[in-house]
Design an enzyme around this catalytic site. Structure first.
Site, PDB file in Angstrom:
ATOM      1  N   GLU A   1      20.341   3.525  -7.424  1.00  0.00           N
ATOM      2  CA  GLU A   1      20.516   2.785  -6.038  1.00  0.00           C
ATOM      3  C   GLU A   1      19.136   2.882  -5.980  1.00  0.00           C
ATOM      4  O   GLU A   1      18.294   3.338  -4.720  1.00  0.00           O
ATOM      5  CB  GLU A   1      21.249   3.493  -5.416  1.00  0.00           C
ATOM      6  CG  GLU A   1      21.653   1.762  -4.128  1.00  0.00           C
ATOM      7  CD  GLU A   1      23.315   2.876  -3.524  1.00  0.00           C
ATOM      8  OE1 GLU A   1      23.658   1.752  -2.742  1.00  0.00           O
ATOM      9  OE2 GLU A   1      23.452   3.624  -3.465  1.00  0.00           O
TER      10      GLU A   1
ATOM     11  N   HIS B   1       9.229   3.867   1.618  1.00  0.00           N
ATOM     12  CA  HIS B   1       9.962   1.934   2.391  1.00  0.00           C
ATOM     13  C   HIS B   1       9.316   1.829   3.214  1.00  0.00           C
ATOM     14  O   HIS B   1       9.478   2.866   4.135  1.00  0.00           O
ATOM     15  CB  HIS B   1      11.335   2.002   1.973  1.00  0.00           C
ATOM     16  CG  HIS B   1      11.940   1.056   1.903  1.00  0.00           C
ATOM     17  ND1 HIS B   1      11.972  -0.102   1.121  1.00  0.00           N
ATOM     18  CD2 HIS B   1      12.700   1.115   2.666  1.00  0.00           C
ATOM     19  CE1 HIS B   1      12.244  -0.959   1.234  1.00  0.00           C
ATOM     20  NE2 HIS B   1      12.809  -0.410   2.904  1.00  0.00           N
TER      21      HIS B   1
ATOM     22  N   THR C   1      16.527   7.682  -6.822  1.00  0.00           N
ATOM     23  CA  THR C   1      17.959   7.251  -7.545  1.00  0.00           C
ATOM     24  C   THR C   1      17.937   6.132  -7.708  1.00  0.00           C
ATOM     25  O   THR C   1      17.411   4.841  -7.182  1.00  0.00           O
ATOM     26  CB  THR C   1      19.173   8.476  -6.289  1.00  0.00           C
ATOM     27  OG1 THR C   1      18.477   7.156  -5.209  1.00  0.00           O
ATOM     28  CG2 THR C   1      18.825   9.045  -5.828  1.00  0.00           C
TER      29      THR C   1
ATOM     30  N   SER D   1      -3.332   1.021  -0.222  1.00  0.00           N
ATOM     31  CA  SER D   1      -4.055   2.015   0.540  1.00  0.00           C
ATOM     32  C   SER D   1      -3.131   3.239   0.543  1.00  0.00           C
ATOM     33  O   SER D   1      -3.499   4.226   1.142  1.00  0.00           O
ATOM     34  CB  SER D   1      -3.772   0.826   1.863  1.00  0.00           C
ATOM     35  OG  SER D   1      -2.192   0.821   2.317  1.00  0.00           O
ATOM     36  N   ASN D   2      -2.131   2.795   0.694  1.00  0.00           N
ATOM     37  CA  ASN D   2      -1.197   4.737   0.255  1.00  0.00           C
ATOM     38  C   ASN D   2      -1.607   5.346  -1.053  1.00  0.00           C
ATOM     39  O   ASN D   2      -1.842   6.585  -0.676  1.00  0.00           O
ATOM     40  CB  ASN D   2       0.640   4.402  -0.104  1.00  0.00           C
ATOM     41  CG  ASN D   2       0.815   4.359   0.695  1.00  0.00           C
ATOM     42  OD1 ASN D   2       1.537   4.693   2.068  1.00  0.00           O
ATOM     43  ND2 ASN D   2       1.637   2.673   1.397  1.00  0.00           N
TER      44      ASN D   2
HETATM   45  C1  GRF Z   1       3.138  -0.250   1.520  1.00  0.00           C
HETATM   46  O1  GRF Z   1       4.387  -0.697   2.978  1.00  0.00           O
HETATM   47  C2  GRF Z   1       4.580   0.349   0.739  1.00  0.00           C
HETATM   48  O2  GRF Z   1       5.742   0.879   1.947  1.00  0.00           O
HETATM   49  C3  GRF Z   1       5.544  -0.710   0.265  1.00  0.00           C
HETATM   50  O3  GRF Z   1       4.324  -1.669  -0.192  1.00  0.00           O
HETATM   51  C4  GRF Z   1       2.972  -1.395   0.792  1.00  0.00           C
HETATM   52  C5  GRF Z   1       2.719  -0.914  -0.107  1.00  0.00           C
HETATM   53  O4  GRF Z   1       0.900  -1.053   0.586  1.00  0.00           O
HETATM   54  N1  GRF Z   1       6.509  -0.072  -0.886  1.00  0.00           N
HETATM   55  P1  GRF Z   1      -0.268  -0.352  -0.586  1.00  0.00           P
HETATM   56  O5  GRF Z   1       0.116  -0.873  -2.057  1.00  0.00           O
HETATM   57  O6  GRF Z   1       0.075   1.146  -0.933  1.00  0.00           O
HETATM   58  O7  GRF Z   1      -1.843  -0.546   0.360  1.00  0.00           O
END
Ligand code: GRF
Length: 204
Positions: A143, A109, A141, A13-14
Site C-alpha cells: 500500500e 516520505h 508495503t 539529496s537524501n
Molecule cells: C524528498 O523530499 C523525499 O522525501 C521525497 O522526494 C524528495 C526527494 O528529494 N520522496 P531528494 O531527491 O532526496 O533530494
C-alpha cells in the site's frame, strides 16, 4: 559488510546525505549502486563522481509496471543488496516487487504518515492547517506510503509558510533521520519482524 542499493529519480539529496554519513561514520556498508528510473536524474552524476556504479533503468522504455519492475529488480539484484533504499524514487511499485524485497526496502516520505500520503505533501499540510508537519522513514508495503514506521521528524508549520519554505525545513530533517535509519539497519540494530519494527535492546 552490508550491501546497499539506492533508488532515486532526481536531485538525490537524501542519497547524498546517506553517502556522506556512511563515509563519515564508517558504516559496515558498501553503497553497491545507485539506480534511477530517469537517465537525467542529477543524483546519478553525484553518485558516479563518488565512484559508485550509477545507472538508469528508464520506466518509459517499458510497456507496463510489471515489466519495468521486473527489469528494475534484475538490475538491483545484480548487486545482491541487503537493503534497497528508496530516496526520492517517484514510481509506484508493484506488489510483486515489494514482496521480493520484504524487510529490506525502506522509503522516506515527506509527511508525518499516516497523514498526507501521495504527492504535494507540503501543500496538503498547508491546506489542512496543521501546526506540525515532518517526514517519515518506513518499511515499504504494497500500500502506497504505508508500512511500519522506523523514524519520524517533526517540524513546526510557521505563519506565512510557503510550500517551498516548509519543504526546505522538512528536507533538512530528512537528511538526519534517513541516514540514521539506514545505519541502524546495516548495523543490525533495527529490523522488520512481521509488521513491526524491532530494535535491539539499548539501541535507542
Ligand atoms: C524528498 O523530499 C523525499 O522525501 C521525497 O522526494 C524528495 C526527494 O528529494 N520522496 P531528494 O531527491 O532526496 O533530494
Amino acid at each position: 559488510m552490508k550491501r546497499l542499493v539506492i533508488l532515486i529519480s532526481g536531485r538525490g539529496s537524501n542519497m547524498e546525505a546517506i553517502l556522506r554519513t556512511a563515509a563519515a561514520e564508517q558504516w559496515p556498508a558498501q553503497i553497491a549502486a545507485v539506480i534511477s528510473n530517469k537517465a537525467s536524474a542529477a543524483g546519478l552524476s553525484t553518485a558516479a563522481e563518488a565512484g559508485i556504479p550509477a545507472l538508469a533503468v528508464e520506466h518509459r522504455h517499458y510497456p507496463d509496471r510489471d515489466s519495468f519492475d521486473g527489469a528494475l529488480a534484475e538490475a538491483i539484484d545484480r548487486y545482491a543488496p541487503d537493503l534497497v533504499v528508496l530516496a526520492g524514487f517517484m514510481r509506484i511499485l508493484t506488489p510483486g516487487f515489494v514482496q521480493h524485497y520484504h524487510g529490506r526496502l525502506l522509503n522516506i516520505h515527506p509527511s508525518l504518515l499516516p497523514s498526507f500520503p501521495g504527492l504535494a505533501t507540503h501543500r496538503q499540510a498547508l491546506d489542512a492547517g496543521v501546526k506540525f508537519h515532518g517526514a517519515t522513514v518506513h518499511f515499504v508495503t504494497p500500500e502506497l506510503d504505508h508500512g511500519p514506521i522506523v523514524e519520524q521528524a517533526v517540524v513546526p508549520v510557521l505563519d506565512g509558510d510557503t510550500e517551498s519554505a516548509l519543504a526546505a525545513r522538512v528536507l533538512a530533517h530528512e537528511h538526519v533521520i534517513y541516514p540514521r535509519a539506514v545505519r541502524d539497519f546495516v548495523e543490525g540494530r533495527m529490523w522488520l519482524d512481521g509488521d513491526r519494527v524491532r530494535r535491539s535492546a539499548g539501541s535507542r
